[in-house]
Design an enzyme around this catalytic site. Sequence first.
Site, mmCIF file in Angstrom:
data_model
loop_
_atom_site.group_PDB
_atom_site.id
_atom_site.type_symbol
_atom_site.label_atom_id
_atom_site.label_comp_id
_atom_site.label_asym_id
_atom_site.label_seq_id
_atom_site.Cartn_x
_atom_site.Cartn_y
_atom_site.Cartn_z
ATOM 1 N N SER A 33 47.314 15.221 -35.450
ATOM 2 C CA SER A 33 47.578 16.505 -34.812
ATOM 3 C C SER A 33 46.965 17.657 -35.620
ATOM 4 O O SER A 33 45.769 17.648 -35.892
ATOM 5 C CB SER A 33 49.094 16.657 -34.648
ATOM 6 O OG SER A 33 49.412 17.710 -33.789
ATOM 7 N N ASP B 148 48.093 12.952 -23.916
ATOM 8 C CA ASP B 148 48.671 13.712 -25.017
ATOM 9 C C ASP B 148 48.930 15.148 -24.569
ATOM 10 O O ASP B 148 48.058 15.793 -23.982
ATOM 11 C CB ASP B 148 47.693 13.690 -26.202
ATOM 12 C CG ASP B 148 48.267 14.282 -27.478
ATOM 13 O OD1 ASP B 148 49.299 14.968 -27.421
ATOM 14 O OD2 ASP B 148 47.660 14.048 -28.542
ATOM 15 N N HIS C 268 51.429 10.959 -28.747
ATOM 16 C CA HIS C 268 50.737 11.877 -29.655
ATOM 17 C C HIS C 268 50.836 11.279 -31.040
ATOM 18 O O HIS C 268 51.926 11.179 -31.611
ATOM 19 C CB HIS C 268 51.434 13.237 -29.599
ATOM 20 C CG HIS C 268 50.863 14.267 -30.534
ATOM 21 N ND1 HIS C 268 49.622 14.824 -30.348
ATOM 22 C CD2 HIS C 268 51.388 14.855 -31.641
ATOM 23 C CE1 HIS C 268 49.408 15.721 -31.293
ATOM 24 N NE2 HIS C 268 50.464 15.753 -32.102
#
Length: 514
Positions: free
Chosen positions: A211, A425, A453
Site C-alpha cells: 500500500s 482493491d 489489499h
Amino acid sequence: MRRYLSVGVVVAVVLATGVVPSFGAPSPPAEPPGSANPDPLAEFHAQRPTWKPCKQTLECAEVVLPLDYLRPTGERISMVISRSKATDPARRRGVLVVNPGGPGGSGLSMPAYLAKTEAARAYDIIGFDPRGVGRSTALNCRTVPAIASADTRPQDDEFPKWAAEARAAEDACREAAGGIRPFVNTPNTARDIDVVRAALGEEKINYLGYSYGTYLGAVYGTLFPQRLDRSVLDSAVHPEWIWREQFRAQAIALRRNVEAWAGWVAGHHARYGLGATTEEVLVTLEGVAEDLAAKPAGVQARTDFDAAMGVGARYRPLWAETADSVARLRAGEPAEATAPMARSAERDLVSGVFTTVICEADWPTDLDTYYEDMRVFRDRYPYGFGIVRAAPMNCTFRSFTPPEGPIRLRRDGYPVGVVVQAEGDTQTQYESGPAMAERLRHNLVTVVDEGRHGIYGTGNACVNRAVDRYLLDGLLPPSSSTCPGEARPDPAAAASPQHVQTYLDELALGPVRL
C-alpha cells in the site's frame, strides 16, 4: 474528517459477515578527520544497533536519526526497528526491509507476519516504526469533538460542518504536534531507511512494501538507487495520485465492486430474487437504502448499510452472505445483527502521521471544489462511505509548510522489481498498479477478480510463488501476468469464519486509509 478516519463500523447485520535535497543521494564515504568535506551523516551511519528481545520472537533496537536532513547537526529523533534473522543462514542474501503502509502503520510486527514465507529463509527481515509512529519518536495530535454527523448521503447544508470538523482537526494537530511535524514525510522516512541500512552494515537493502509502503519504497529507490536491490511493491499507490486523487479513486473502486457483486447476484436471480440484471440489482439496493432511511433509526441505518455494502462487495467469498442479507432487509425482516455505527473509543491523543504525511502534497483550498465533489460522490458513490473521499480533510487547512514537495518517481540504477495489484482493491485501485509498474518499468502481476489489499503472504499460492522466486532466485515473472483471486462463492455454501472475520476487521479499520 479526523472522526471519520477513526470510525469503526461495527455491522454484523447488514452483511453477515510517497528540488530533492542533497541528502537524497547516497552519502559519500566518510572523510578523514579534518577534511574540508566531512560526511554530515557519518555519525548516524556509524552507529550499530543493540538488539534486545521484544514482541513475539523478534529482536528490536533503536536507531538515532536527524530530525531535519538539511540540518543533521540539529535535533534528533529515534526509530525503533525489529528483526527476524534468516532461518536458513546458508542461503542468506541480506536484509529485506518491509513496510505495511498507512501512512503511519507500525511495522514492528511485520517480520513475524512474514515468518512463514519463503523469503524468511533467505533474508533478515527488518521491520520498523516510521518516524512519528508508535515506539519511534511519536507525532501525536489531539482529538476534537464531532461536528458533522456520520452520514453517507448528507444534505448540502451539512457540508460546512464537515469542513469545520476538518479545520478543527488540523488546528488540534497544530497545537499538539510540537516541532517535528513538518519533517514527518515520505522523503525523510526513505532517508531514515538508508541510515538503518548503513547502521546494519549492509551495502544494499531489498524491499517489500504494501500500500503506502509501495510509494515509500519507490521514493527510496528514486533517492538511493545504488542502495536498492530487489523490490516488491504490493498493492501499489498511483504515482500521479499523491494524495487527494488516490482517496477519490477509492470511492470509484468501491462502487465497481458493488457493480461486480450485483452482476453475480443477477446471475443467481432464482436464488436471491434481487434482480435479473446488474441494473435491476442496483435499483433494489437503492430501494433498500431508501427504506432504511425511512425507518425510525433514520439515516444511521442507511449509513450502516452503505458502509457495509462497500466492504462486503469487495470480498468475493462473502458475496452469497451479502446477497442473503440484502434479501432479508428488502423483505423487511428484522436486522437483528445490525448494530448502530459506532465510533472507536475516543482518546485525547491520536497518531498524527497519516494526517501529516498526506499533507506533503498540496490540496485544494477552495471549499466549493470539495462541495461539488461531495454532491457527485453522495449520489454516485455512497458505498463504503464514498463521500468521505471527496470531503475536505485536514490538509485543506494545512497549518505548516512542507520543506519539500513530493518526489518525482523514477528507476535509474536499481534492478527491475515486481508490482502486485488486485483488480478489486479499494484502497489502492487497480489502475495504480499498472501506472506504478509503467513509471518504474517493473513487471506487473495482476490478481484477477480479487478484492483484497495486500496479497503476498496471505495465502495466494500463485502470488507467493512468483514473489518468492523473484526474492530468492532473482527470477522475474513475465512483464505482465495474472494470478487468480479467491473463488466466487457457491450460493448454497456458507462463508468460512475466516472470511467473516476478514470482513469485520475491514469494517473496524474505518473508511479512509492506504
